[in-house]
Design an enzyme around this catalytic site. Sequence first.
Site, PDB file in Angstrom:
ATOM      1  N   GLN A  54       0.826  -1.197   0.000  1.00  0.00           N
ATOM      2  CA  GLN A  54       0.000   0.000   0.000  1.00  0.00           C
ATOM      3  C   GLN A  54       0.866   1.254   0.000  1.00  0.00           C
ATOM      4  OE1 GLN A  54      -2.198   2.561  -0.272  1.00  0.00           O
ATOM      5  NE2 GLN A  54      -3.775   1.307   0.677  1.00  0.00           N
ATOM      6  N   ARG A  56      -0.169   4.396   0.278  1.00  0.00           N
ATOM      7  CA  ARG A  56      -0.647   5.413   1.209  1.00  0.00           C
ATOM      8  C   ARG A  56      -0.174   5.066   2.612  1.00  0.00           C
ATOM      9  NH1 ARG A  56      -4.507   9.259   1.771  1.00  0.00           N
ATOM     10  NH2 ARG A  56      -5.375   8.933  -0.299  1.00  0.00           N
ATOM     11  N   GLY A  75     -24.381   1.757   3.939  1.00  0.00           N
ATOM     12  CA  GLY A  75     -23.734   0.535   3.507  1.00  0.00           C
ATOM     13  C   GLY A  75     -22.531   0.853   2.631  1.00  0.00           C
ATOM     14  N   GLY A  95      -8.619  -0.267  -1.515  1.00  0.00           N
ATOM     15  CA  GLY A  95      -9.781  -0.051  -0.668  1.00  0.00           C
ATOM     16  C   GLY A  95      -9.479  -0.106   0.809  1.00  0.00           C
ATOM     17  N   GLU A  96      -8.236   0.252   1.212  1.00  0.00           N
ATOM     18  CA  GLU A  96      -7.893   0.137   2.630  1.00  0.00           C
ATOM     19  C   GLU A  96      -8.700   1.095   3.507  1.00  0.00           C
ATOM     20  OE1 GLU A  96      -4.016  -0.014   5.614  1.00  0.00           O
ATOM     21  OE2 GLU A  96      -3.772  -0.302   3.463  1.00  0.00           O
ATOM     22  N   ARG A  98     -11.825   1.968   3.010  1.00  0.00           N
ATOM     23  CA  ARG A  98     -13.117   1.325   3.194  1.00  0.00           C
ATOM     24  C   ARG A  98     -13.000   0.142   4.172  1.00  0.00           C
ATOM     25  NH1 ARG A  98     -13.645   0.147  -2.823  1.00  0.00           N
ATOM     26  NH2 ARG A  98     -11.704   1.335  -2.933  1.00  0.00           N
ATOM     27  N   ASN A 130      -4.148   3.163  -6.701  1.00  0.00           N
ATOM     28  CA  ASN A 130      -4.101   4.237  -5.711  1.00  0.00           C
ATOM     29  C   ASN A 130      -3.726   5.567  -6.348  1.00  0.00           C
ATOM     30  OD1 ASN A 130      -4.401   3.605  -2.605  1.00  0.00           O
ATOM     31  ND2 ASN A 130      -3.654   1.753  -3.580  1.00  0.00           N
TER      32      ASN A 130
END
Length: 302
Positions: A54, A56, A75, A95-96, A98, A130
């Site tokens: 990742q 970020r 949701g 999607g980290e 989320r 990303n």
Amino acid sequence: MAKATRKQALGRGLSALLKDPENDIQSVSDKNAEKVVGSIVELELESIEVNPFQPRSNFDDQSLEELASSIRELGLIQPITVRKLGFNRFQLVSGERRYRASKKIGLERIPAYIRIANDQESLEMALVENIQRQDLDPVEIALSYQRLIEEIGLTQEKLSERVGKKRSTITNYLRLLRLDPIIQTGMRDGFISMGHGRCLVNVESRQDQIAIYEKVVGKNLSVRDTEDLVRSYHEKESDDGGQPRKKSGTSPAFAREGSRELRDYLEAEVKVVASGAGAGKINISFSDRKEFERLKKLITGA
């Protein structure tokens, strides 16, 4: 509503398929792989681990709280993407935020797209996705570009195609990594912009970079003011004999406009220095032999 229910039921059914030891899918050629790969599947959060690739590194707490609140009320609208590691084990590709927000509100399951990829493919997917979708700061983007070049082996030309950015844009980001870490941190924390960083990178001495950076932050100077400060710094540098250089003044308009045109055409850093009488020189930067050959072809047409 019935359509959404069927989609969710399908996700739960595929989740059961993934937890069946007799259907442990490891490659796209395995039985039932076509039912899972690329589909939205409900996965247990505890079966997912974060992605070590990742790019970020900073996750704003307030932003995560807002996302968590949205997920609690509405949701999770956009599924995360994972790759399969082993039996009922997955790793985040994208999607980290989320994923973190879902854990924060105590969700047990999360919708996900499943990919089957090796480490190199996972790194490339994570970095490219990303760069394109997340609001990374300039230094994080630069580090992502550097990793794609060094670890995936992409040339700047291939990288340009992959992320949909001009080569000159990629070069400008990569040059930020020449800044002292203190200045890089200042850019990440929002004390200066990328425009300020692009000015400061033209100062080779990191000690002098920091001295100018402190003036920029202390006086809240604009990018234009920073350009003037860096220009003044170069004018005051000593020549080989230790004597101050004669102040050269501002380059004439034709040189400033021409340097911009050359930069856009060559997609490279170009510096034009000219006197009021019109004499001067052109300096074109390149990062490696392949970049040099590309520039030579553009200039000579051969």
